[in-house]
Design an enzyme around this catalytic site. Structure first.
Site, PDB file in Angstrom:
ATOM      1  N   SER A  20       3.408  -0.024   2.539  1.00 27.33           N
ATOM      2  CA  SER A  20       3.571  -1.008   1.459  1.00 27.33           C
ATOM      3  C   SER A  20       3.081  -0.547   0.092  1.00 27.33           C
ATOM      4  O   SER A  20       3.325  -1.243  -0.897  1.00 27.33           O
ATOM      5  CB  SER A  20       2.895  -2.323   1.841  1.00 27.33           C
ATOM      6  OG  SER A  20       3.669  -2.991   2.812  1.00 27.33           O
ATOM      7  N   TYR A  26       2.822 -13.163   1.593  1.00 26.90           N
ATOM      8  CA  TYR A  26       3.197 -11.745   1.520  1.00 26.90           C
ATOM      9  C   TYR A  26       4.381 -11.467   2.440  1.00 26.90           C
ATOM     10  O   TYR A  26       4.365 -11.846   3.610  1.00 26.90           O
ATOM     11  CB  TYR A  26       1.991 -10.908   1.933  1.00 26.90           C
ATOM     12  CG  TYR A  26       2.158  -9.427   1.780  1.00 26.90           C
ATOM     13  CD1 TYR A  26       1.967  -8.815   0.541  1.00 26.90           C
ATOM     14  CD2 TYR A  26       2.478  -8.622   2.870  1.00 26.90           C
ATOM     15  CE1 TYR A  26       2.094  -7.447   0.398  1.00 26.90           C
ATOM     16  CE2 TYR A  26       2.610  -7.256   2.740  1.00 26.90           C
ATOM     17  CZ  TYR A  26       2.419  -6.671   1.504  1.00 26.90           C
ATOM     18  OH  TYR A  26       2.543  -5.306   1.368  1.00 26.90           O
ATOM     19  N   LYS A  37      -3.532  -1.408  -3.884  1.00 31.78           N
ATOM     20  CA  LYS A  37      -2.507  -1.770  -2.893  1.00 31.78           C
ATOM     21  C   LYS A  37      -2.777  -1.013  -1.603  1.00 31.78           C
ATOM     22  O   LYS A  37      -3.036   0.188  -1.634  1.00 31.78           O
ATOM     23  CB  LYS A  37      -1.097  -1.423  -3.408  1.00 31.78           C
ATOM     24  CG  LYS A  37       0.019  -1.938  -2.500  1.00 31.78           C
ATOM     25  CD  LYS A  37       0.150  -3.439  -2.579  1.00 31.78           C
ATOM     26  CE  LYS A  37       1.062  -4.021  -1.494  1.00 31.78           C
ATOM     27  NZ  LYS A  37       0.401  -4.113  -0.178  1.00 31.78           N
ATOM     28  N   THR A  38      -2.706  -1.739  -0.500  1.00 32.71           N
ATOM     29  CA  THR A  38      -2.773  -1.123   0.821  1.00 32.71           C
ATOM     30  C   THR A  38      -1.355  -0.908   1.336  1.00 32.71           C
ATOM     31  O   THR A  38      -0.409  -1.536   0.862  1.00 32.71           O
ATOM     32  CB  THR A  38      -3.516  -2.026   1.819  1.00 32.71           C
ATOM     33  OG1 THR A  38      -2.854  -3.301   1.860  1.00 32.71           O
ATOM     34  CG2 THR A  38      -4.975  -2.226   1.413  1.00 32.71           C
ATOM     35  N   GLY A  39      -1.224  -0.022   2.332  1.00 33.72           N
ATOM     36  CA  GLY A  39       0.082   0.201   2.935  1.00 33.72           C
ATOM     37  C   GLY A  39      -0.037   0.753   4.344  1.00 33.72           C
ATOM     38  O   GLY A  39      -0.939   1.551   4.615  1.00 33.72           O
TER      39      GLY A  39
END
Length: 381
Positions: free
Chosen positions: A84, A170, A335-337
């Site tokens: 993400s 989200y 931002k995490t992903g």
């Protein structure tokens, strides 16, 4: 005289605390290793690459294996799936389209996809899609949606749980559709638009949606329950979670987003700034286009706890910032992903000219990533 001496002493103390001695490369390496090595052991992560942007300059660190079976080490050229974090590229590309006057966030979704004739789409704008506030679009597009006709059917059949703008939930199906519609009138595919409008101008030569054959040797395997995996194709995957990149390119990405003044293309510069604009407030967090921001300085708990899936994936009340607030330098932007076999995290504080990229070939809990990043950056500020 005594009073004057005390004042001078206080001023000196303040000066030294404000202007701490710059860290050497070895000191930075020690700080990073002391956090990342135990993290990899605790989370059983096969390989990691980390970039630190300190006083605007990148430093790179690698550990472990990109391919366990073939004993290939992680290098600065290793490609990781961003998951993400790909949404930040989507947001900046969308910002570039806005800056060019090709789309407006206030435009109704149906302007770009007239086939969406369901009444539920009335009143839903591109802004709602980009910021997960359309009314409850689901986290994922179902796996049995495999072509454009089925994708249209999926969106036609979807029914909102809330009025647009009431809550943030989200969703890949929300920002993914934004990315697809944002480039629709350009005549380019999403991948082509991303390459021409964002990747090439920023000289991100090792960032891909489709990894070419010539780069396959650098493409790490992700590991899920000990087995090697790569992300599976899916509808709107490029827009929501499909980017792969190296630690060098990701450091360059952070540098461009942290200070867009060096970006030569004016619409891209404006697009970067628009992606960090504040469109909604959800608790302590502000929603941008892809990026999420919190006011700096802040307490570690607010970002660590906020990254937990119980919070990050919850439907929470959204307060519109109208008009949207321009990018704030005193922000923790992050931002995490994740994909099945990879876990990434990117964070930076523009005011401090300080940032971090963490790429791993295993997905592990978001709070552990955020806490590790916090520990490192706290020691470097």
């Amino acid at each position: 005289m005594m009073k004057k001496s005390i004042c001078c002493a206080l001023l000196l103390t303040a000066s030294f605390s404000t202007f701490a001695a710059a860290k050497t490369e070895q000191q930075i390496a020690d700080i990073v290793n002391r956090t990342i090595t135990p993290l990899m052991q605790e989370q059983a992560i096969p390989g990691m690459a980390v970039a630190i942007i300190y006083e605007g300059k990148p430093y790179y660190f690698t550990w472990g294996k990109a391919d366990i079976a073939n004993n290939h080490p992680v290098t600065q050229q290793t490609l990781f799936e961003l998951g993400s974090v790909s949404k930040t590229f989507n947001g900046v590309l969308g910002g570039d389209r806005i800056a060019r006057g090709e789309i407006k966030l206030s435009d109704p979704v149906t302007k770009y996809w007239p086939e969406l004739t369901g009444k539920q789409w009335r009143g839903i704008s591109l802004l709602h899609l980009a910021t997960y506030t359309a009314g409850g679009l689901p986290l994922q597009i179902p796996g049995d949606v495999t072509d454009k006709a089925e994708l249209l059917r999926f969106y036609q059949n979807w029914q909102p749980q809330w009025t647009p703008g009431a809550k943030r939930l989200y969703a890949n199906s929300s920002i993914g559709l934004f990315g697809a519609l944002a480039v629709k009138s350009s005549g380019m595919s999403y991948e082509e638009a991303m390459t021409r409008r964002v990747l090439q101008p920023l000289k991100l030569a090792h960032t891909w949606i489709t990894v070419p054959q010539s780069e396959q040797k650098n493409y790490a395997w992700g590991y899920l329950e000990g087995k090697p995996v790569h992300v599976s194709p899916g509808q709107l995957d490029a827009e929501a979670y499909g980017v792969k990149s190296s630690v060098i390119d990701m450091a360059r990405w952070v540098q461009a987003n942290m200070d867009a003044s060096h970006v030569q293309e004016k619409t891209l510069q404006q697009g970067i700034e628009l992606a960090q604009s504040r469109y909604w407030r959800i608790g302590d967090m502000y929603q941008g286009l892809g990026w999420e921001m919190l006011n700096w300085p802040l307490k570690a708990d607010s970002i660590i706890n906020g990254s937990d899936s119980k919070v990050a994936l919850a439907a929470l009340p959204a307060v519109e910032v109208n008009p949207p607030a321009p990018a704030v330098k005193a922000s923790w932007v992050h931002k995490t992903g994740s994909t099945g076999g990879f876990g990434s995290y990117v964070a930076f504080v523009p005011e401090k000219n300080l940032g971090i990229v963490m790429l791993a070939n295993k997905s592990y809990p978001n709070p552990a990533r955020v806490e590790a990043a916090w520990r490192i950056l706290e020691k470097l500020q």
